[in-house]
Design a protein around this motif. Structure first.
Motif, PDB file in Angstrom:
ATOM      1  N   ARG A 184     -29.235 -35.921 -35.885  1.00 10.90           N
ATOM      2  CA  ARG A 184     -28.292 -36.230 -36.948  1.00 10.90           C
ATOM      3  C   ARG A 184     -26.880 -36.346 -36.375  1.00 10.90           C
ATOM      4  N   SER A 185     -26.119 -37.242 -36.964  1.00 18.34           N
ATOM      5  CA  SER A 185     -24.739 -37.432 -36.495  1.00 18.34           C
ATOM      6  C   SER A 185     -23.865 -36.300 -36.995  1.00 18.34           C
ATOM      7  N   SER A 186     -22.726 -36.139 -36.343  1.00 19.38           N
ATOM      8  CA  SER A 186     -21.794 -35.085 -36.730  1.00 19.38           C
ATOM      9  C   SER A 186     -21.240 -35.317 -38.131  1.00 19.38           C
ATOM     10  N   SER A 187     -21.080 -36.579 -38.525  1.00 22.52           N
ATOM     11  CA  SER A 187     -20.571 -36.863 -39.871  1.00 22.52           C
ATOM     12  C   SER A 187     -21.568 -36.430 -40.937  1.00 22.52           C
ATOM     13  N   GLU A 188     -22.865 -36.622 -40.686  1.00 21.22           N
ATOM     14  CA  GLU A 188     -23.884 -36.184 -41.640  1.00 21.22           C
ATOM     15  C   GLU A 188     -23.908 -34.669 -41.748  1.00 21.22           C
ATOM     16  N   ILE A 189     -23.764 -33.998 -40.632  1.00 21.31           N
ATOM     17  CA  ILE A 189     -23.755 -32.531 -40.663  1.00 21.31           C
ATOM     18  C   ILE A 189     -22.543 -32.023 -41.435  1.00 21.31           C
ATOM     19  N   ARG A 190     -21.383 -32.631 -41.202  1.00 25.12           N
ATOM     20  CA  ARG A 190     -20.167 -32.216 -41.915  1.00 25.12           C
ATOM     21  C   ARG A 190     -20.306 -32.482 -43.424  1.00 25.12           C
ATOM     22  N   ALA A 191     -20.951 -33.595 -43.781  1.00 27.97           N
ATOM     23  CA  ALA A 191     -21.140 -33.910 -45.198  1.00 27.97           C
ATOM     24  C   ALA A 191     -22.035 -32.868 -45.869  1.00 27.97           C
ATOM     25  N   ASP A 192     -23.089 -32.441 -45.171  1.00 28.74           N
ATOM     26  CA  ASP A 192     -23.964 -31.409 -45.723  1.00 28.74           C
ATOM     27  C   ASP A 192     -23.212 -30.090 -45.898  1.00 28.74           C
ATOM     28  N   LYS A 193     -22.380 -29.758 -44.937  1.00 26.97           N
ATOM     29  CA  LYS A 193     -21.616 -28.520 -45.041  1.00 26.97           C
ATOM     30  C   LYS A 193     -20.633 -28.566 -46.209  1.00 26.97           C
ATOM     31  N   ARG A 194     -20.026 -29.740 -46.417  1.00 24.29           N
ATOM     32  CA  ARG A 194     -19.109 -29.882 -47.543  1.00 24.29           C
ATOM     33  C   ARG A 194     -19.840 -29.719 -48.868  1.00 24.29           C
ATOM     34  N   ARG A 195     -21.044 -30.313 -48.954  1.00 27.02           N
ATOM     35  CA  ARG A 195     -21.825 -30.156 -50.178  1.00 27.02           C
ATOM     36  C   ARG A 195     -22.207 -28.703 -50.408  1.00 27.02           C
ATOM     37  N   GLY A 196     -22.511 -27.998 -49.313  1.00 25.98           N
ATOM     38  CA  GLY A 196     -22.828 -26.586 -49.451  1.00 25.98           C
ATOM     39  C   GLY A 196     -21.648 -25.781 -49.945  1.00 25.98           C
ATOM     40  N   ARG A 197     -20.453 -26.071 -49.425  1.00 28.93           N
ATOM     41  CA  ARG A 197     -19.261 -25.345 -49.875  1.00 28.93           C
ATOM     42  C   ARG A 197     -18.948 -25.652 -51.330  1.00 28.93           C
ATOM     43  N   VAL A 198     -19.151 -26.910 -51.727  1.00 29.90           N
ATOM     44  CA  VAL A 198     -18.929 -27.271 -53.130  1.00 29.90           C
ATOM     45  C   VAL A 198     -19.893 -26.507 -54.040  1.00 29.90           C
ATOM     46  N   GLY A 199     -21.136 -26.369 -53.604  1.00 29.18           N
ATOM     47  CA  GLY A 199     -22.100 -25.610 -54.397  1.00 29.18           C
ATOM     48  C   GLY A 199     -21.677 -24.158 -54.574  1.00 29.18           C
ATOM     49  N   TYR A 200     -21.195 -23.543 -53.482  1.00 21.92           N
ATOM     50  CA  TYR A 200     -20.719 -22.155 -53.583  1.00 21.92           C
ATOM     51  C   TYR A 200     -19.514 -22.051 -54.512  1.00 21.92           C
ATOM     52  N   LEU A 201     -18.642 -23.039 -54.471  1.00 17.54           N
ATOM     53  CA  LEU A 201     -17.469 -23.008 -55.351  1.00 17.54           C
ATOM     54  C   LEU A 201     -17.873 -23.158 -56.815  1.00 17.54           C
ATOM     55  N   LEU A 202     -18.931 -23.919 -57.070  1.00 15.99           N
ATOM     56  CA  LEU A 202     -19.370 -24.105 -58.445  1.00 15.99           C
ATOM     57  C   LEU A 202     -19.943 -22.819 -59.043  1.00 15.99           C
ATOM     58  N   ILE A 203     -20.631 -22.030 -58.233  1.00 16.56           N
ATOM     59  CA  ILE A 203     -21.212 -20.789 -58.761  1.00 16.56           C
ATOM     60  C   ILE A 203     -20.244 -19.622 -58.674  1.00 16.56           C
ATOM     61  N   LEU A 204     -19.100 -19.805 -58.029  1.00 15.68           N
ATOM     62  CA  LEU A 204     -18.146 -18.718 -57.872  1.00 15.68           C
ATOM     63  C   LEU A 204     -17.631 -18.187 -59.214  1.00 15.68           C
ATOM     64  N   PRO A 205     -17.233 -19.040 -60.181  1.00 13.81           N
ATOM     65  CA  PRO A 205     -16.766 -18.489 -61.462  1.00 13.81           C
ATOM     66  C   PRO A 205     -17.813 -17.630 -62.170  1.00 13.81           C
ATOM     67  N   GLY A 206     -19.058 -18.079 -62.156  1.00  7.56           N
ATOM     68  CA  GLY A 206     -20.108 -17.282 -62.771  1.00  7.56           C
ATOM     69  C   GLY A 206     -20.322 -15.965 -62.046  1.00  7.56           C
ATOM     70  N   PHE A 207     -20.252 -16.007 -60.725  1.00  5.56           N
ATOM     71  CA  PHE A 207     -20.412 -14.785 -59.945  1.00  5.56           C
ATOM     72  C   PHE A 207     -19.290 -13.795 -60.239  1.00  5.56           C
ATOM     73  N   VAL A 208     -18.055 -14.293 -60.295  1.00  2.00           N
ATOM     74  CA  VAL A 208     -16.914 -13.419 -60.590  1.00  2.00           C
ATOM     75  C   VAL A 208     -17.031 -12.838 -61.997  1.00  2.00           C
ATOM     76  N   PHE A 209     -17.465 -13.677 -62.947  1.00  2.00           N
ATOM     77  CA  PHE A 209     -17.635 -13.203 -64.324  1.00  2.00           C
ATOM     78  C   PHE A 209     -18.664 -12.071 -64.381  1.00  2.00           C
ATOM     79  N   MET A 210     -19.818 -12.257 -63.742  1.00  2.00           N
ATOM     80  CA  MET A 210     -20.853 -11.221 -63.737  1.00  2.00           C
ATOM     81  C   MET A 210     -20.358  -9.957 -63.039  1.00  2.00           C
ATOM     82  N   LEU A 211     -19.578 -10.111 -61.980  1.00  2.00           N
ATOM     83  CA  LEU A 211     -19.061  -8.961 -61.261  1.00  2.00           C
ATOM     84  C   LEU A 211     -18.090  -8.158 -62.119  1.00  2.00           C
ATOM     85  N   LEU A 212     -17.195  -8.862 -62.820  1.00  2.00           N
ATOM     86  CA  LEU A 212     -16.159  -8.181 -63.596  1.00  2.00           C
ATOM     87  C   LEU A 212     -16.690  -7.592 -64.891  1.00  2.00           C
TER      88      LEU A 212
END
Length: 312
Positions: free
Chosen positions: A18-46
């Motif tokens: 796989r090219s480096s651009s494809e790997i970086r794109a996958d990592k960005r999608r992974g970070r976006v996924g974590y950011l999407l669940i972050l509000p719910g995680f913080v809500f459950m924690l608090l």
């Protein structure tokens, strides 16, 4: 050789190709996924995790000698649990008994309602919509007002008591309010939509050709229901019974308005009294934590016993 190697081209590329651009794109999608669940995680924690730990810590507090009412200090007073359990175990058992009876009654009433709307009336959208609105109509009014209405219906001067006395099913000095019957009726009515809607959602996706196949194989209606309809609707039944039993176990409004005596006291009433009247924060917290653990234990046993491991 080309026929053997052709299918490999449809597979995902190995990591090393796989090219480096494809790997970086996958990592960005992974970070976006974590950011999407972050509000719910913080809500459950608090609003869930931290309050539970705070409740556990408060349940171990102790009252220092000579302290004023409501003054406690951090400690590891595990005897708080034995004290409240020895004092209020009848109310705890009664709460689970009332909740179990109400859950069974709600299932007996709610399943036929859900089956009628989801299966029998399939294709008749207007009638289905009207009945669904009627099922969720109790949510349009306050929980307390609905319970108060039941108090008026079951009152000594109400029509239900008059009819039961007229047919000699209730003695002249008998009553329905301030009884376990009234509390269970209130619990069943108030939590009936929580039972009906999950079952309806499950039956609405049921393939009716399977029911027809049961008839083609000379099975009667009861056998078809037992071997086809009920097993396929078990996820809805499990969800409905949990949504009914769990809140009913900790309910105190029905017991307070429709019961309000020593024989109908539920654990929710005791917790409310220990918090706001007796001002015994450690005792009330210990009871709350015991109730939570008991419900969790019963739910795990129930789900494991009746299958649907996906719910765990």
């Amino acid at each position: 050789m080309s026929l053997l190697t052709a299918p490999r081209s449809s597979k995902a590329k190995p990591e090393e190709t796989r090219s480096s651009s494809e790997i970086r794109a996958d990592k960005r999608r992974g970070r976006v996924g974590y950011l999407l669940i972050l509000p719910g995680f913080v809500f459950m924690l608090l609003f869930f995790v931290l309050p539970v730990f705070s409740l556990l810590a408060t349940s171990l507090y102790t009252k220092p000698p000579g302290a004023d009412i409501g003054q406690f200090m951090p400690a590891l007073q595990f005897s708080n649990y034995t004290t409240v359990l020895s004092s209020y175990w009848p109310e705890l058992v009664r709460s689970f008994a009332f909740a179990l009876i109400a859950t069974v009654a709600a299932l007996a009433i709610g399943y036929p309602m859900a089956y009628l709307v989801a299966v029998r009336l399939r294709g008749r959208k207007l009638l289905q919509g009207i009945l669904l609105v009627l099922i969720i109509a109790p949510f349009f009014t306050s929980f307390i007002l609905r319970t108060q209405a039941w108090k008026q219906i079951l009152a000594d001067e109400g029509p239900v008591v008059a009819v039961l006395r007229a047919v000699a099913l209730l003695p002249e000095d008998g009553r329905l309010t301030a009884t376990a019957f009234a509390v269970v009726c209130g619990l069943t009515y108030n939590f009936l939509p929580f039972m009906t809607l999950p079952i309806y959602a499950n039956l609405e996706r049921l393939d009716t050709r399977l029911i027809e196949a049961g008839g083609d194989l000379y099975a009667n209606s009861f056998t078809t229901f037992r071997t086809v309809t009920l097993p396929l609707s078990m996820p809805g039944v499990i969800a409905g019974t949990l949504l009914t039993f769990i809140p009913a176990s900790g309910d105190y409004i029905n017991a307070a308005l429709l019961g309000n005596n020593q024989n109908t006291t539920m654990i929710g009433q005791v917790i409310d009294s220990r918090f706001f009247r007796v001002v015994d924060y450690p005792g009330a917290s210990a009871l709350s934590f015991v109730l939570m653990l008991a419900i969790l234990f019963l739910v795990i046993l129930y789900v494991r016993r009746f299958g649907t491991k996906e719910l765990l």
